[in-house]
Design an enzyme around this catalytic site. Sequence first.
Site, PDB file in Angstrom:
ATOM      1  N   ASP A  87     -70.206  26.823  70.833  1.00  0.00           N
ATOM      2  CA  ASP A  87     -69.025  26.003  71.087  1.00  0.00           C
ATOM      3  C   ASP A  87     -68.800  24.966  69.994  1.00  0.00           C
ATOM      4  O   ASP A  87     -69.721  24.269  69.572  1.00  0.00           O
ATOM      5  CB  ASP A  87     -69.167  25.286  72.433  1.00  0.00           C
ATOM      6  CG  ASP A  87     -69.296  26.256  73.587  1.00  0.00           C
ATOM      7  OD1 ASP A  87     -68.714  27.343  73.486  1.00  0.00           O
ATOM      8  OD2 ASP A  87     -69.962  25.918  74.580  1.00  0.00           O
ATOM      9  N   GLU A 115     -61.255  33.318  81.376  1.00  0.00           N
ATOM     10  CA  GLU A 115     -62.665  32.990  81.206  1.00  0.00           C
ATOM     11  C   GLU A 115     -62.894  31.568  81.704  1.00  0.00           C
ATOM     12  O   GLU A 115     -62.236  30.633  81.246  1.00  0.00           O
ATOM     13  CB  GLU A 115     -63.080  33.040  79.737  1.00  0.00           C
ATOM     14  CG  GLU A 115     -63.018  34.400  79.084  1.00  0.00           C
ATOM     15  CD  GLU A 115     -63.429  34.318  77.617  1.00  0.00           C
ATOM     16  OE1 GLU A 115     -64.092  33.320  77.240  1.00  0.00           O
ATOM     17  OE2 GLU A 115     -63.081  35.219  76.858  1.00  0.00           O
TER      18      GLU A 115
END
Length: 288
Positions: free
Chosen positions: A87, A76
């Site tokens: 995140d 990824e």
Amino acid sequence: MSTEATPAQSSAPVSQATSTTAPSATASSKTADAIEAARAQGRAAFIGYLPAGYPDKETSIAAAIELARNGADVIEIGVPYSDPVMDGPVIQQATTEVLARGFRLPEVFEIVAAVVEATDAAVLVMTYYNLIDRMGADEFARRLAEAGGAGAITPDLIPDEGGDWIAATEKHGLDRVFLTAPTSSAERVAQIVSASRGFVYGVSVMGVTGARDQVSDAAERVVSAARDAGAERVCVGLGVSTRAHVEEIGRYADGVIVGTALVAALRDGGPAAVAALTAELTGAETPR
């Protein structure tokens, strides 16, 4: 500032198209092929995440190549974004640094192309949908396909708002990975499974990314719910940081996703540290 991840909601401006065209039954999927190859070897696929351009373009390419050399089946490449909702602090800091040096979206296609050329891994991008929407779903998909990318993970996009993206990925033969979470209803899970191509991303915890001491006991339930809805491949991420985690999740999931631990390794020791940690997590004897 990052907020709690909510895969059942979309926080970015997206098309309100409601079509959720089912994945083509005959189209080839690079990501599915990689996961099935791992399955044929009697193991779960290893999926590693690194931010595009961190700490610089060439180093990020080198680190991704080390992922593949040391056992990653799928890679990824995260697209830096100024207002992430999923995140944690390690990845936020990394992407903040990348944006500060002037990163622009076209750079991600150059990085994907370089990694694809140097490895056999399936290479996905992970991006908030606002960036795709601003470029245009068809243009983004076209450029990603031309770079050799396998597809994209869109953590803030839900299928009912993804008509443009679904159409673009069908047109250009790309995988599209939607997320399902412990809080997703049975109806929502079924919709996500139907719209996904490549695999379904099972979020093991509600919250932001980051290494954790233990894998949430919700992870297996998320996998089971997706399989009950017809998913052929379910991969689990968020909180995975040790070989024990990889082995535990690999007993019931088709793939194990690691991000924060790898980004921290890159931050602290460069591509060599990524190679060493990947070898440890995948069970390879020594870094290659």
